[in-house]
Write an enzyme that holds these catalytic residues in place. Sequence first.
Site, short mmCIF file in Angstrom:
data_model
loop_
_atom_site.label_atom_id
_atom_site.label_comp_id
_atom_site.label_asym_id
_atom_site.label_seq_id
_atom_site.Cartn_x
_atom_site.Cartn_y
_atom_site.Cartn_z
N GLU A 1 10.37 15.23 15.70
CA GLU A 1 10.75 15.14 14.30
C GLU A 1 9.94 16.20 13.55
O GLU A 1 8.71 16.16 13.56
CB GLU A 1 10.42 13.73 13.80
CG GLU A 1 10.93 13.45 12.43
CD GLU A 1 10.66 12.01 11.99
OE1 GLU A 1 9.66 11.42 12.43
OE2 GLU A 1 11.45 11.50 11.19
N LYS B 1 0.85 -1.19 0.00
CA LYS B 1 0.00 0.00 0.00
C LYS B 1 0.89 1.24 0.00
O LYS B 1 1.55 1.54 0.98
CB LYS B 1 -0.91 0.05 1.23
CG LYS B 1 -1.98 1.13 1.05
CD LYS B 1 -2.56 1.62 2.33
CE LYS B 1 -1.72 2.65 3.03
NZ LYS B 1 -1.61 3.95 2.32
N CYS C 1 13.47 10.31 6.91
CA CYS C 1 13.44 9.80 8.29
C CYS C 1 14.81 9.85 8.93
O CYS C 1 14.92 10.02 10.13
CB CYS C 1 12.85 8.40 8.33
SG CYS C 1 13.55 7.35 7.07
N GLU D 1 10.27 0.58 10.30
CA GLU D 1 11.29 1.61 10.08
C GLU D 1 10.59 2.93 10.32
O GLU D 1 9.73 3.34 9.54
CB GLU D 1 11.84 1.47 8.65
CG GLU D 1 13.19 2.10 8.49
CD GLU D 1 13.10 3.52 8.01
OE1 GLU D 1 12.98 4.42 8.87
OE2 GLU D 1 13.14 3.72 6.79
P1 ADP Z 1 4.00 9.99 7.60
O1 ADP Z 1 4.28 10.78 8.81
O2 ADP Z 1 5.21 9.64 6.81
O3 ADP Z 1 2.83 10.48 6.81
P2 ADP Z 1 2.38 7.81 8.41
O4 ADP Z 1 2.86 6.83 9.41
O5 ADP Z 1 1.20 8.63 8.73
O6 ADP Z 1 3.67 8.61 8.13
O7 ADP Z 1 2.10 7.13 7.02
C1 ADP Z 1 2.91 6.13 6.46
C2 ADP Z 1 2.03 5.09 5.77
O8 ADP Z 1 1.23 4.44 6.75
C3 ADP Z 1 1.08 5.65 4.75
O9 ADP Z 1 1.00 4.75 3.68
C4 ADP Z 1 -0.24 5.71 5.50
O10 ADP Z 1 -1.36 5.63 4.68
C5 ADP Z 1 -0.14 4.47 6.36
N1 ADP Z 1 -0.95 4.48 7.58
C6 ADP Z 1 -1.39 5.55 8.29
N2 ADP Z 1 -2.11 5.14 9.36
C7 ADP Z 1 -2.11 3.79 9.34
C8 ADP Z 1 -2.64 2.77 10.19
N3 ADP Z 1 -3.32 3.06 11.29
N4 ADP Z 1 -2.42 1.48 9.87
C9 ADP Z 1 -1.69 1.16 8.79
N5 ADP Z 1 -1.17 2.06 7.94
C10 ADP Z 1 -1.36 3.36 8.21
#
Ligand code: ADP
Length: 792
Positions: A396, A191, A299, A265
Amino acid sequence: MGVIKDILRTMDYGPSPEGSEHVRAWLDERAGGFGHFIGGAFTRPHDLFDVFNPASGEQIGRASQGSPADIDAAVAAARKAQAKWAALSGFERSKHLYALARHVQKRERFLAVLETIDNGKPIRESRDIDIPLVARHFYHHAGWASLIENEFSGTKPVGVCGQIIPWNFPLLMLAWKIAPALAAGNTVVLKPAEYTPLTALAFAAICVEAGLPAGVVNIVTGDGETGAALVANAGVDKIAFTGSTEVGRSIRKATAGSGKKLSLELGGKSPFVVFEDADLDSAVEGAVDAIWFNQGQVCCAGSRLLVAESVAETVYAKLRARMANLRVGDPLDKSTDVGAIVAPVQLERIKRLMREGEKEGLEVFRADDSLPARGCFYPPTLVTGIEPASVLARDEIFGPVLVATTFRTPDEAVALANNTRYGLAASVWTENINRALEVAARIKAGVVWINSTNMFDAAAGFGGYRESGFGREGGREGLSEYRVSDEGKVKPRSGKPPRLSAAPGLVPAREVMGADLDRTAKLYIGGKQARPDSGYSYAVLDPAGHEVGLAGLGNRKDIRNAVEAAAKAASWGAATAHNRAQVLYYVAENLSARAGEFARRLRAMTGASTRAAVAEVEASIRRAFVYAGYADKFDGAVHATRSRFVTLAMNEPWGVMGVVCPDEAPLLAFISLVMPAIAMGNCVIAVPSASHPLSATDFYQILETSDVPAGVVNIVTGDANALARTLAEHDGVDALWYVGEAKGAAEVEALSAGNLKATWASAATIDWAKAEGSEYLRRATQVKNIWTPYGE
Ligand code: ADP
């Protein structure tokens, strides 16, 4: 003439935009929206969401919001394809990965432009860094596909992998996930991030073009809910996630007890340390790359500048001068240095954090506040005089903001560098090789770049310490995340946990102590026998229900004391491996000298035959010998990465480890878990079998007579599951092994989410006679990659 002189003085030049017509035509043809890529074909688009170019704000495409049903379909397609994919010869899989690499390379310019339009990163970066590294990743892992059976013997693919990636390096993160998974014989459901799904969808088309079998790669677009559905899907065997620590934590909880393998990560706040003897001009160039590469949305961005006080003003002045030359603007312009922030919400987040920081009265420098009129832009920013407690020093920012502070001594530099809950990367600048390597060893981070920054290569592992996550991506380390032991199907554990308060009931320890001193085993903490804080002991019963002794009923406080004692003994990790080996041999020798006594104890507790008890002691002595032997042989590696770099992959101990033992094989299981942990330099809090703890408590006499330094092994008896929960919740514990019931394993995983400690929890019935080998050592260590340059 005047004009040329002017140009030479200002070095100003006109725009030089990269052509984007092929990409725009491709997007126009798909203006109706993208479906998911499932089972080798695109599904019909549905529930579309808009995708924007952050540099202009224009809508550039529409992608489908994946539902749980889409995830089910994708997982089913991946499952269907997996056995066949895994059954292909390594050579066949290798050819497929090679074809992907070739096709990516053929489409390099297209992918670079699409990435830049979707993400806002400068074309120079997507063209020269992201996409070439994507191809490199597939080439590297094409090689692994044909080597895996030989190099990872005794293992098999994990199965179906759910992979969730962020938006900062959309296609590169896809490659980091998909290439090793496929090479190792897995199939995937990936995804992409909701802001940047387009290059993943282009990659799906490349999979078709390259003839990859249907179902091996599936791509479902959508937001966090789609990600959560993937995490929750029971058909997934492993989750690999890159993203924020907050979401990583929720995924740790969501997968607890599911049996899914997990690698995370996560975020970082990486130190960039400049000593006074550094080549300051190079260090300043490095800092520019560390924090303004990809607008600081990295990151591992070197976002905390720690600079020696004596050269701080010089470094700041050079940085400010350099900042004045950074060109912020159209990412498609080949002379742009700093592009757009990925989305308005991210821009708002940066602004909010800066407002909070600025309230603290910090000194903020921006070379030029003029930004493009449209789109999401934030100027390169330098904040000096920052206090370690400031929100800008702790959180961050994920934007182009460098925060700086000074230090006086190397010790202070290391302390400041480690003053963070993260531990992803670090950059160390000094011309003194001894200092560089010493500081690299002392900084708690998964990657350390000496006199360099942001070095990446498919052959080197990348990943964090502490709350930056666990597991590595890239190289041999990364590949092992995608394999599991092929010991057939493990039998789940049967039987109930012991009821420690059962008859004869809780007896206040003092009374019993008065009656019969020798029969009450104490806890062993910091090299000393300690009474349990509760003041209570419990009766240890033989199978017929007769009392064979009493053991301390340890509680939270005892665990806390033990963790403190273990942390104080950290110099064990710095002892030479030879020294540790000697101590372990001595343990084995002393155990051997008292073998008869231990065998009698086992017989009395478990009702085992003399023969079985003697065999268990013998096996324990042999096992201690094996790990004494391993202590100085579990080598790291020198990875073949970039030219003029030695990339040292060092196996480092976690630090403080909890080890919770099962009820069976009370001595052998205890030895099998504690010995590899201490052989690798960890200090351990061991919770022995709750039903049969006395062979472990007898063991402290062995520890005392074998030169094991105080605090290296601490033993806390009691309700193993309750003590495991306390260990799981404790932020001072860096890693936790648990063998016991399914419920206990699930609790350990869920409660470990606090500091994201690495866990190895099993509810399987383990054949302790065979439970030894490098897997235990790998689980007792984490790999730090130190990039060391050479040459002038
Ligand atoms: P960033 O701060 O880089 O936006 P996120 O952790 O919000 O980081 O997003 C990284 C990925 O995780 C994206 O693909 C986002 O859609 C997905 N994501 C966000 N929330 C969830 C969740 N609760 N479970 C699984 N994937 C998630």
